[in-house]
Structures are given as structure tokens and as C-alpha cells.
Design an enzyme around this catalytic site. Structure first.
Site, PDB file in Angstrom:
ATOM      1  N   CYS A 143       0.846  -1.204   0.000  1.00 18.19           N
ATOM      2  CA  CYS A 143       0.000   0.000   0.000  1.00 18.19           C
ATOM      3  C   CYS A 143       0.883   1.256   0.000  1.00 18.19           C
ATOM      4  CB  CYS A 143      -0.908  -0.003   1.221  1.00 18.19           C
ATOM      5  SG  CYS A 143      -2.071  -1.368   1.169  1.00 18.19           S
TER       6      CYS A 143
HETATM    7  O1  LIG Z   1       0.158  -0.724   5.387  1.00 21.74           O
HETATM    8  C1  LIG Z   1      -1.006  -0.985   5.012  1.00 21.74           C
HETATM    9  C2  LIG Z   1      -1.323  -2.192   4.364  1.00 21.74           C
HETATM   10  C3  LIG Z   1      -2.633  -2.408   3.989  1.00 21.74           C
HETATM   11  N1  LIG Z   1      -3.599  -1.460   4.222  1.00 21.74           N
HETATM   12  C4  LIG Z   1      -5.001  -1.700   3.806  1.00 21.74           C
HETATM   13  C5  LIG Z   1      -5.530  -0.775   2.739  1.00 21.74           C
HETATM   14  C6  LIG Z   1      -6.632  -1.615   2.118  1.00 21.74           C
HETATM   15  O2  LIG Z   1      -7.806  -1.549   2.933  1.00 21.74           O
HETATM   16  C7  LIG Z   1      -6.072  -3.027   2.197  1.00 21.74           C
HETATM   17  C8  LIG Z   1      -5.370  -3.461   0.911  1.00 21.74           C
HETATM   18  O3  LIG Z   1      -6.347  -3.660  -0.098  1.00 21.74           O
HETATM   19  P1  LIG Z   1      -6.090  -3.278  -1.630  1.00 21.74           P
HETATM   20  O4  LIG Z   1      -5.969  -1.767  -1.713  1.00 21.74           O
HETATM   21  O5  LIG Z   1      -4.796  -3.944  -2.034  1.00 21.74           O
HETATM   22  O6  LIG Z   1      -7.282  -3.792  -2.379  1.00 21.74           O
HETATM   23  O7  LIG Z   1      -5.155  -3.028   3.271  1.00 21.74           O
HETATM   24  C9  LIG Z   1      -3.289  -0.281   4.873  1.00 21.74           C
HETATM   25  O8  LIG Z   1      -4.147   0.566   5.112  1.00 21.74           O
HETATM   26  N2  LIG Z   1      -1.988  -0.082   5.241  1.00 21.74           N
END
Ligand SMILES: O=c1ccn([C@H]2C[C@H](O)[C@@H](COP(=O)(O)O)O2)c(=O)[nH]1
Length: 244
Positions: A143
Site C-alpha cells: 500500500c
Molecule cells: O500498510 C497498510 C497495508 C494495507 N492497508 C489496507 C488498505 C486496504 O484496505 C487493504 C489493501 O487492499 P487493496 O488496496 O490492495 O485492495 O489493506 C493499509 O491501510 N496499510
């Protein structure tokens, strides 16, 4: 306007304001997890990220109170880098040992520190995580995308860019750990920590969390959440007490 724009002094203040703005300005957008989300682009300025109180107890969504410190160790020290094969990436691994397809490994943070020591006002001190040759295909691509650094008035400024950020269940811990990395870089250069800017293309809360999100936003607006802000010293004391 359907954007989140926040200007705050401290981390707990910035996180709370971002949730209030998201509740007001976010729009409903589908996700790839078979549920809707409330979503907006976010631009969050934290003027003094190390001003106290720095801890927001509601922002620690990690199973345990000390989970926040464990997450800092993961991001800054790389304590989970040995699990990269299993999980695909850690931020520490991508930032400190970014592996190119030909096997060459780049320590981007070391390079950032070297650059800023030579030219504090450079606009070229940045570190990326994205590896298009695999992240366009993997199930859980990172992310965090990019961190940008510069020394301004003898303080280290950092801008963090995320493609996607769970505002309720990840953003506070992300911001907390990233500012610890900011401190690590600042100390390596020999300057103080300056302003932190957190940018998310998609700043969102999932439908399953809307009920407690709305309740939490109402509590924030009534000024009832201040008791959840703790100084770092108070937080450390709470962890010590739990150990006994
Ligand atoms: O460091 C991080 C890692 C993941 N996510 C969250 C964001 C999204 O809700 C989800 C990942 O989903 P996608 O955007 O890949 O679909 O995990 C974060 O907020 N921070």
C-alpha cells in the site's frame, strides 16, 4: 469537495480530524472484497509529529497494546523480513533491500541518508516500494508507494504516498511507524524531525466498520475521545503494567 484535507499539530489530532473529514466528504465506492467502502483521496499534514501526546489508543488495532511497537520494529528494524517469502513483502525489506529482477539489492534508505548529508536541499531523496514486474500480479501488493525526504530549516521533512489506506484500522499505525522511520533518518543525518505529510489516493473505511466508525466520529465531535490520547511515557507505563 470529496477530499480529506487535514492540517494538525500532532498525530492523534491529525488522525481524528482525518476521520471526521472522511465521514463528511467521503463517497461510497465498491471494493474488491465484496463490500462497499466510504472513500476519498487524503492529504494529511502533521506539523510536529513528535509532539505529545503522540499515542492514540483507539488507533492501535493490532491485537495488543504493544502491537504498535512491534509494528515499528517491523518497519524500522526489519524484524519480520525473514517472512518476506511467505507474505510477499515487508516495507522494511522494500525500502532497505529493494531487490531488482537481476538480483541486485538497493538500500534506498542508506542512499537517502548519503544524499541528504551531501545536499540537504536535494529534491531527489526518495525510496519506493513498487515492483511492477510482480506487484501488478500479486494478491497483496504494498500500500505504501513512496517516501520523499528533504532537510528544511535544519529539520527533516518527510512525505509519504500510499495508494490505499484503511483510515480506521491501519492509518494511525502506519503514520506512527513511518514517523519513527523519519526519526531514524533524521538522527542518521544529525537533524531534528520536521513536518510529516501523509498522502493516500484511496483513504477508506469498509462497510463492516461503518457502525463503529460513525459512533467514533460522533465521539470525536463531542470531544469525548481526548482521554484516549496518551503521551509516549504514559503508553510505556501501560505496557509495563500489563507485563506484571
Ligand atoms: O500498510 C497498510 C497495508 C494495507 N492497508 C489496507 C488498505 C486496504 O484496505 C487493504 C489493501 O487492499 P487493496 O488496496 O490492495 O485492495 O489493506 C493499509 O491501510 N496499510
Amino acid at each position: 469537495m470529496s477530499v480529506v484535507f487535514v492540517y494538525a499539530k500532532s498525530l492523534p489530532e491529525a488522525w481524528e480530524k482525518s476521520l471526521v473529514e472522511l465521514a463528511k466528504n467521503g463517497v461510497v465506492i465498491d471494493t474488491e472484497y465484496n463490500e462497499k467502502s466510504i472513500d476519498a483521496p487524503a492529504f494529511i499534514v502533521v506539523e510536529e509529529p513528535f509532539s505529545e501526546p503522540r499515542i492514540h489508543l483507539k488507533g492501535i488495532v493490532a491485537g495488543s497494546l504493544k502491537g504498535l511497537l512491534e509494528y515499528v520494529d517491523e518497519v524500522v528494524k526489519g524484524v519480520h523480513d525473514h517472512l518476506v517469502e511467505k507474505f510477499g513483502y515487508t516495507y522494511h525489506e522494500r525500502l532497505f533491500s529493494y531487490r531488482l529482477p537481476n538480483g541486485v539489492i538497493v538500500n534506498q534508505i542508506e542512499k537517502v541518508i548519503e544524499k541528504l548529508k551531501k545536499v540537504p536541499y536535494t529534491r531527489r531523496a526518495q525510496a519506493i516500494t513498487w515492483q511492477p514486474w510482480k506487484d501488478l500480479e500479486t494478491e497483496h501488493p504494498p500500500c505504501l508507494q513512496r517516501m520523499w525526504f528533504r532537510v528544511v530549516n535544519n529539520k527533516l521533512v518527510m512525505h509519504v504516498h500510499m495508494r490505499s489506506n484503511d483510515a480506521l484500522k491501519a492509518a494511525y499505525m502506519n503514520m506512527y511507524a513511518f514517523t519513527e522511520l523519519q526519526k531514524y533518518v533524521a538522527e542518521s543525518i544529525g537533524v531534528d524531525v520536521g513536518r510529516y505529510i501523509h498522502v493516500a489516493d484511496s483513504y477508506h473505511v469498509y462497510e463492516r466498520d461503518w457502525k463503529w466508525f460513525n459512533a467514533f466520529v460522533e465521539q470525536i465531535e463531542r470531544g469525548e475521545t481526548r482521554s484516549r490520547w496518551k503521551s509516549t511515557a504514559e503508553y510505556m507505563k501501560m505496557i509495563q503494567l500489563l507485563k506484571q
